[in-house]
Design a protein around this motif. Structure first.
Motif, PDB file in Angstrom:
ATOM      1  N   ARG A   1       0.865  -1.188   0.000  1.00 52.71           N
ATOM      2  CA  ARG A   1       0.000   0.000   0.000  1.00 52.71           C
ATOM      3  C   ARG A   1       0.900   1.237   0.000  1.00 52.71           C
ATOM      4  O   ARG A   1       2.057   1.169   0.411  1.00 52.71           O
ATOM      5  N   VAL A   2       0.383   2.365  -0.429  1.00 53.74           N
ATOM      6  CA  VAL A   2       1.184   3.598  -0.400  1.00 53.74           C
ATOM      7  C   VAL A   2       1.490   3.947   1.059  1.00 53.74           C
ATOM      8  O   VAL A   2       0.714   3.670   1.968  1.00 53.74           O
ATOM      9  N   THR A   3       2.653   4.575   1.239  1.00 50.93           N
ATOM     10  CA  THR A   3       3.032   5.007   2.594  1.00 50.93           C
ATOM     11  C   THR A   3       2.426   6.386   2.873  1.00 50.93           C
ATOM     12  O   THR A   3       1.979   7.074   1.950  1.00 50.93           O
ATOM     13  N   ASP A   4       2.435   6.793   4.129  1.00 46.11           N
ATOM     14  CA  ASP A   4       1.939   8.143   4.469  1.00 46.11           C
ATOM     15  C   ASP A   4       2.762   9.207   3.747  1.00 46.11           C
ATOM     16  O   ASP A   4       2.229  10.223   3.295  1.00 46.11           O
ATOM     17  N   ALA A   5       4.062   8.946   3.596  1.00 45.69           N
ATOM     18  CA  ALA A   5       4.940   9.913   2.905  1.00 45.69           C
ATOM     19  C   ALA A   5       4.523  10.033   1.438  1.00 45.69           C
ATOM     20  O   ALA A   5       4.468  11.133   0.875  1.00 45.69           O
ATOM     21  N   GLU A   6       4.203   8.891   0.828  1.00 39.32           N
ATOM     22  CA  GLU A   6       3.764   8.928  -0.587  1.00 39.32           C
ATOM     23  C   GLU A   6       2.425   9.642  -0.708  1.00 39.32           C
ATOM     24  O   GLU A   6       2.218  10.426  -1.640  1.00 39.32           O
TER      25      GLU A   6
ATOM     26  N   GLN B   1     -10.425  13.905  -2.380  1.00 40.45           N
ATOM     27  CA  GLN B   1     -10.279  13.816  -0.928  1.00 40.45           C
ATOM     28  C   GLN B   1      -9.922  12.398  -0.538  1.00 40.45           C
ATOM     29  O   GLN B   1     -10.267  11.423  -1.230  1.00 40.45           O
ATOM     30  N   LEU B   2      -9.184  12.308   0.539  1.00 36.21           N
ATOM     31  CA  LEU B   2      -8.745  11.012   1.065  1.00 36.21           C
ATOM     32  C   LEU B   2      -9.759  10.571   2.110  1.00 36.21           C
ATOM     33  O   LEU B   2     -10.034  11.290   3.066  1.00 36.21           O
ATOM     34  N   ASP B   3     -10.395   9.437   1.842  1.00 33.69           N
ATOM     35  CA  ASP B   3     -11.373   8.906   2.799  1.00 33.69           C
ATOM     36  C   ASP B   3     -10.851   7.602   3.361  1.00 33.69           C
ATOM     37  O   ASP B   3      -9.907   7.030   2.834  1.00 33.69           O
ATOM     38  N   ALA B   4     -11.479   7.141   4.439  1.00 34.15           N
ATOM     39  CA  ALA B   4     -11.189   5.787   4.925  1.00 34.15           C
ATOM     40  C   ALA B   4     -12.546   5.158   5.262  1.00 34.15           C
ATOM     41  O   ALA B   4     -13.342   5.741   5.989  1.00 34.15           O
ATOM     42  N   GLU B   5     -12.805   4.028   4.650  1.00 32.35           N
ATOM     43  CA  GLU B   5     -14.089   3.328   4.861  1.00 32.35           C
ATOM     44  C   GLU B   5     -13.768   1.929   5.376  1.00 32.35           C
ATOM     45  O   GLU B   5     -13.073   1.176   4.685  1.00 32.35           O
ATOM     46  N   ASP B   6     -14.223   1.642   6.600  1.00 33.41           N
ATOM     47  CA  ASP B   6     -13.865   0.348   7.226  1.00 33.41           C
ATOM     48  C   ASP B   6     -12.355   0.138   7.194  1.00 33.41           C
ATOM     49  O   ASP B   6     -11.866  -0.947   6.893  1.00 33.41           O
ATOM     50  N   GLY B   7     -11.626   1.233   7.442  1.00 38.64           N
ATOM     51  CA  GLY B   7     -10.162   1.136   7.509  1.00 38.64           C
ATOM     52  C   GLY B   7      -9.491   1.081   6.162  1.00 38.64           C
ATOM     53  O   GLY B   7      -8.264   0.972   6.074  1.00 38.64           O
ATOM     54  N   ILE B   8     -10.287   1.136   5.076  1.00 31.17           N
ATOM     55  CA  ILE B   8      -9.706   1.079   3.734  1.00 31.17           C
ATOM     56  C   ILE B   8      -9.600   2.497   3.187  1.00 31.17           C
ATOM     57  O   ILE B   8     -10.609   3.199   3.054  1.00 31.17           O
ATOM     58  N   LYS B   9      -8.377   2.937   2.932  1.00 32.88           N
ATOM     59  CA  LYS B   9      -8.168   4.294   2.398  1.00 32.88           C
ATOM     60  C   LYS B   9      -8.632   4.333   0.946  1.00 32.88           C
ATOM     61  O   LYS B   9      -8.376   3.395   0.166  1.00 32.88           O
ATOM     62  N   LYS B  10      -9.316   5.452   0.593  1.00 32.85           N
ATOM     63  CA  LYS B  10      -9.820   5.628  -0.766  1.00 32.85           C
ATOM     64  C   LYS B  10      -9.664   7.089  -1.175  1.00 32.85           C
ATOM     65  O   LYS B  10      -9.593   7.975  -0.326  1.00 32.85           O
ATOM     66  N   LEU B  11      -9.659   7.289  -2.502  1.00 32.35           N
ATOM     67  CA  LEU B  11      -9.625   8.656  -3.051  1.00 32.35           C
ATOM     68  C   LEU B  11     -10.971   8.905  -3.708  1.00 32.35           C
ATOM     69  O   LEU B  11     -11.434   8.066  -4.483  1.00 32.35           O
TER      70      LEU B  11
ATOM     71  N   TRP C   1      -9.711   2.959  -5.245  1.00 33.30           N
ATOM     72  CA  TRP C   1      -8.874   2.241  -4.302  1.00 33.30           C
ATOM     73  C   TRP C   1      -8.538   0.903  -4.943  1.00 33.30           C
ATOM     74  O   TRP C   1      -9.084   0.562  -5.989  1.00 33.30           O
ATOM     75  N   THR C   2      -7.624   0.152  -4.371  1.00 33.57           N
ATOM     76  CA  THR C   2      -7.221  -1.130  -4.956  1.00 33.57           C
ATOM     77  C   THR C   2      -7.795  -2.252  -4.110  1.00 33.57           C
ATOM     78  O   THR C   2      -7.393  -2.447  -2.955  1.00 33.57           O
ATOM     79  N   HIS C   3      -8.758  -2.956  -4.696  1.00 32.20           N
ATOM     80  CA  HIS C   3      -9.483  -3.980  -3.944  1.00 32.20           C
ATOM     81  C   HIS C   3      -8.517  -5.041  -3.423  1.00 32.20           C
ATOM     82  O   HIS C   3      -8.575  -5.442  -2.272  1.00 32.20           O
ATOM     83  N   LYS C   4      -7.577  -5.452  -4.308  1.00 32.20           N
ATOM     84  CA  LYS C   4      -6.686  -6.578  -3.957  1.00 32.20           C
ATOM     85  C   LYS C   4      -5.920  -6.343  -2.660  1.00 32.20           C
ATOM     86  O   LYS C   4      -5.615  -7.267  -1.929  1.00 32.20           O
ATOM     87  N   ILE C   5      -5.539  -5.051  -2.452  1.00 33.47           N
ATOM     88  CA  ILE C   5      -4.708  -4.783  -1.260  1.00 33.47           C
ATOM     89  C   ILE C   5      -5.490  -4.035  -0.191  1.00 33.47           C
ATOM     90  O   ILE C   5      -4.940  -3.579   0.795  1.00 33.47           O
ATOM     91  N   LYS C   6      -6.808  -3.909  -0.459  1.00 32.68           N
ATOM     92  CA  LYS C   6      -7.694  -3.238   0.521  1.00 32.68           C
ATOM     93  C   LYS C   6      -7.107  -1.901   0.978  1.00 32.68           C
ATOM     94  O   LYS C   6      -6.980  -1.610   2.189  1.00 32.68           O
ATOM     95  N   GLY C   7      -6.699  -1.148  -0.039  1.00 29.18           N
ATOM     96  CA  GLY C   7      -6.143   0.174   0.297  1.00 29.18           C
ATOM     97  C   GLY C   7      -5.701   0.886  -0.952  1.00 29.18           C
ATOM     98  O   GLY C   7      -6.134   0.565  -2.059  1.00 29.18           O
ATOM     99  N   LEU C   8      -4.810   1.856  -0.747  1.00 29.58           N
ATOM    100  CA  LEU C   8      -4.368   2.685  -1.879  1.00 29.58           C
ATOM    101  C   LEU C   8      -3.026   2.222  -2.420  1.00 29.58           C
ATOM    102  O   LEU C   8      -2.091   1.941  -1.660  1.00 29.58           O
TER     103      LEU C   8
END
Ligand SMILES: C[C@H](O)[C@H](O)[C@H]1CNC2=NC(N)=NC(=O)C2=N1
Length: 115
Positions: free
Chosen positions: A17-22, A34-44, A88-95
């Motif tokens: 997943r992307v790092t906070d720095a990225e 905007q950066l959202d988080a849904e059930d802990g999954i970060k999304k744009l 978001w990237t389903h496979k990695i449940k995040g960005l």
């Protein structure tokens, strides 16, 4: 090379997943998202405005073609006069970087289409 000029890399389940720095580096490049988080999954996500439902649907079709071309697909909410695009990237449940690339490409195709 801008984000919109980059291509999606084939995304694997063990891709990082992307790092906070990225996120801090890339989010300003897609400033309307905007950066959202849904059930802990970060999304744009971003909402695009249109004159009516048909124009909104037409834009959604353009995004669908973009997604198919790159093998990476968003969630699309089509309503009267607006489309909400969420990446978001389903496979990695995040960005993944792909999501930033596809958000930038979405902005590129929206130019001239949305209000
Ligand atoms: C088999 C197919 O390529 C994969 O399921 C792709 C399809 N599009 C995708 N889109 C997104 N956003 N995330 C994925 O993990 C994903 N995987």
């Amino acid at each position: 090379m801008t984000l919109a000029q980059q291509v999606c890399e084939a995304c694997r389940a063990d891709a990082p997943r992307v790092t906070d720095a990225e996120i801090s580096e890339w989010l300003p490049l897609i400033a309307a998202w905007q950066l959202d988080a849904e059930d802990g999954i970060k999304k744009l996500s971003r909402q695009f405005k249109f004159a009516n439902f048909v124009d909104a649907m037409s834009f959604a079709g353009h995004v669908a073609e973009l997604a198919e071309a790159h093998g990476h697909h968003p969630a699309l909410l089509v309503e009267w006069g607006k489309v909400t695009v969420t990446w978001w990237t389903h496979k990695i449940k995040g960005l993944h970087k792909n999501d930033f690339v596809m958000a930038a490409k979405t902005d590129a195709i929206a130019t001239g289409l949305c209000q």
